[in-house]
Design a protein around this motif. Sequence first.
Motif: not given
Length: 312
Positions: A163-169, A200-204, A267-271
Motif C-alpha cells: 500500500e505504501f509503495i503504490i502511493k506515488d505515480r 518524494a515518497l520516502s523523504r518529502g 536521513e534513515e531515521f526520517k524515513i
Amino acid sequence: MKMRKLGILGLFAALSCTAAAEDLRLGLTDCGGVFGGINPKFSSDIKFDKDIDRRLKHEKWADTMFYSDAFDERTTIRRSLHESFRLLTKNKEPFANVVTPTGSEQFVANELYRLGIIRGATRPESYCAGVDESYFVVSKKSVRNSLVQSEYFSDYIRGRLTEFIIKDRDRGDLKEGRVSASPIPPKYPRKVVTLYVPGALSRGTRYGDIWDKFDVVFTLGLETKDYFVILLYVDHLESAPKVALRHTAPSDEFFKRRGGGDSNDVEEFKITGIVAKFLAGSGDRCVVNSEPVTGEPDISCTADASIISKLR
C-alpha cells in the motif's frame, strides 16, 4: 556498545537514563521505549562467573546464539551475562546491559530471577544520545490472524508496504527477505524488506529528483491482550538520480550511498518515521516518534494510550 533506541540521532546530550521501572516490571525508562536487553541487578551471592554458569547448567536457551538488532551483535545470554557482570564488578560501570532478542526481555528477566542470578531488572539503560527506531501499534481487532506467527506477520508487513509503495505515480518496488523467529521465547518474528521508492515518497517533495533504496527491519516487540507492537528501523540507505520519463526504479548498480556518518543516520531515521506514520495511519494503529530536541515522545494514535505508556 552501539544501541538502537527510540528518538532521533544527533541529540548527543550526555544525560544518564534512570529507569522508572523496578524489580521485574520492565515498562518504563526516561529514554522512552527501549528494547533488546535488560539492566540487571545481580543477586548478592553471585560472586564469580562460575556462579552464573552453575545456575545456567540446564538452561539451553541461555547458550542459544541470536542476533541483536538493538546492539548490532551476535551473542548468547550466558556470554552477555558474563560481560555485564565483569563491567559492573571489575570496571565499576554505572550500568551494564544484558543483551536479549527483541521481545524476549521479560522472559529472560523472569528466568534469571527464577534461577537466582538476578534480584531485579529494568529496561536497558544508556546515555540519552538519540536513536533510530520507531514503532506502531496494531489492534488485534484489525487483523484476522495472530502476528506472533511468522507467516501471518510476513503477510501483514507485505500487504501494508505494498500500500505504501503504490502511493506515488512513479512505481516503487520491494524485495522480501526471509522472515525468521527469535530462538528464545516468546520467539517473536523478524522480517527485512528492501524498498525502492521515489524520494518524494520516502523523504518529502524536496527529494523529488531521486530514487531511494533502503532496508526496513520489522520485529514484533510486544503482544498484549488487545495489541501487537511492531518495531521498525531503516538501514543501508542509498539513492539514485531519477531519469526523465522513467517511472520505475533503476537497477541496483545505480544506487549509491550519499553522505555519511550522522547525516545518513538522520536521513534513515526520517524515513523510519515516515514509513511508521503511514503504517500507523488507519483505524486502530499508533505511531511513536520523538521530538528532535527534547526527545519527548510524539504520539499520533487512535488506539488505547495505555499500551503506549508501557513502552515509554
